[in-house]
Design an enzyme around this catalytic site. Structure first.
Site, short mmCIF file in Angstrom:
data_model
loop_
_atom_site.label_atom_id
_atom_site.label_comp_id
_atom_site.label_asym_id
_atom_site.label_seq_id
_atom_site.Cartn_x
_atom_site.Cartn_y
_atom_site.Cartn_z
N ARG A 1 13.85 -1.96 -7.71
CA ARG A 1 12.41 -1.78 -7.88
C ARG A 1 12.02 -1.82 -9.36
NH1 ARG A 1 10.10 0.52 -3.47
NH2 ARG A 1 8.32 -0.65 -4.24
N PRO B 1 0.83 -1.21 0.00
CA PRO B 1 0.00 0.00 0.00
C PRO B 1 0.86 1.26 0.00
CG PRO B 1 -0.64 -1.51 1.76
CD PRO B 1 0.63 -2.02 1.19
N GLU B 2 0.47 2.22 -0.82
CA GLU B 2 1.18 3.50 -0.89
C GLU B 2 0.27 4.58 -0.31
OE1 GLU B 2 2.89 4.11 -4.79
OE2 GLU B 2 3.47 2.02 -4.98
N LYS C 1 2.99 6.86 5.37
CA LYS C 1 2.19 5.64 5.19
C LYS C 1 1.85 4.97 6.52
CE LYS C 1 4.71 3.51 2.07
NZ LYS C 1 4.98 2.44 1.11
N ARG D 1 1.83 -11.83 5.74
CA ARG D 1 3.26 -12.08 5.92
C ARG D 1 3.82 -11.55 7.23
NH1 ARG D 1 5.88 -10.75 0.17
NH2 ARG D 1 7.80 -11.32 1.25
#
Ligand SMILES: [Zn+2]
Length: 273
Positions: free
Chosen positions: A259, A2-3, A53, A109
């Site tokens: 990335r 999530p950003e 975040k 996770r």
């Protein structure tokens, strides 16, 4: 992962629905790090906000509950008797106006974090981040100055939350495509004209993604507090694409600083260095 737009969607909805609720109980999974539940039981929720975040839930008595979703974290708001969700790690029972609900933190996770802080810690957390990309106070001059603090490529600098907060990998790919700037352009080669266009593009992409309630990837991991996916993936510009929608050319993919990076070699020519 999530950003900003996803976390923003979560905190905006949370604030609407759990403000003034009282935490009546806490349950956590046996594998979950020990949580001082006695500190929060009986406390009222004042508001939900975010720092970059991090989801920040402010309680009474100078207490702040922070949630960082990391890779696979989810925050779900469910009615008390709603069937169990997958990967539930910690559950806050809430009561508001006689109604009972559960705020569930689920994480496949388990890289996410749920922690308690006081306001001093919260100030320290805030100090870790640069100005937010969505801030109306952030002008192109400061934006450029901050990016140039790091001698690297522009994409890597934009991902550094200490320089500018709020841009994650998906939206950086799209903002650079929109601004027609090659992701490997060295920060030292950026001019104010580039910064003006790039800042505008980044703000536009983030605002659009907020309006679309974030992006849900094919892994379906991100959902909002009601369990619904976002819509921004329908509007991705170059992230995950094969063909450039502007020139119809072939999109290039490479790993940059580890990335996934998508760019159009025609629309985003490499700046001379
Ligand atoms: Zn193109």
């Amino acid at each position: 992962m999530p950003e900003l737009p996803e976390v923003h969607t979560i905190t905006t909805d949370l604030n609407k629905h759990i403000k003034d609720a009282v935490i009546t109980n806490v349950w956590f999974d046996k594998d979950f790090p020990k949580f001082a539940k006695s500190k929060v039981i009986g406390k009222k929720i004042k508001k939900a906000t975010r720092i970059a975040k991090n989801i920040v839930i402010e309680l009474e008595n100078d207490l702040f509950l922070t949630i960082h979703l990391a890779m696979t974290g989810r925050v779900l708001l469910r009615k008390k008797d709603f069937p169990k969700d997958k990967w539930m790690r910690i559950v806050f029972s809430l009561e508001k106006e006689g109604k009972q609900a559960e705020l569930r933190y689920c994480d496949m996770r388990m890289f996410g974090k749920v922690k308690l802080h006081n306001s001093e810690n919260i100030q320290k957390l805030k100090a870790k981040y640069g100005p937010e990309i969505t801030s109306t106070d952030l002008e192109a001059e400061e934006f450029l100055q901050r990016i140039k603090l790091k001698r690297t490529n522009v994409k890597n600098a934009l991902l550094d939350q200490k320089l500018i907060a709020g841009l994650g990998n998906i939206y950086v790919n799209d903002a650079l495509w929109m601004a027609q700037i090659h992701p490997e352009t060295r920060t030292k080669d950026l001019e104010i004209e580039d910064a003006i266009i790039l800042l505008q593009a980044a703000k536009a992409i983030i605002e659009e993604a907020i309006n679309n309630r974030g992006s849900t990837l094919p892994d379906k991991m991100y959902v909002d507090i009601f369990g619904k996916p976002g819509n921004q993936q329908e509007f991705w510009r170059i992230y995950s694409k094969n063909t450039c929608s502007r020139c119809k050319g072939k999109v290039k993919f490479r790993k940059l600083n580890g990335r996934g990076t998508y760019f159009c070699p025609t629309c985003q020519p490499h700046a001379a260095s």
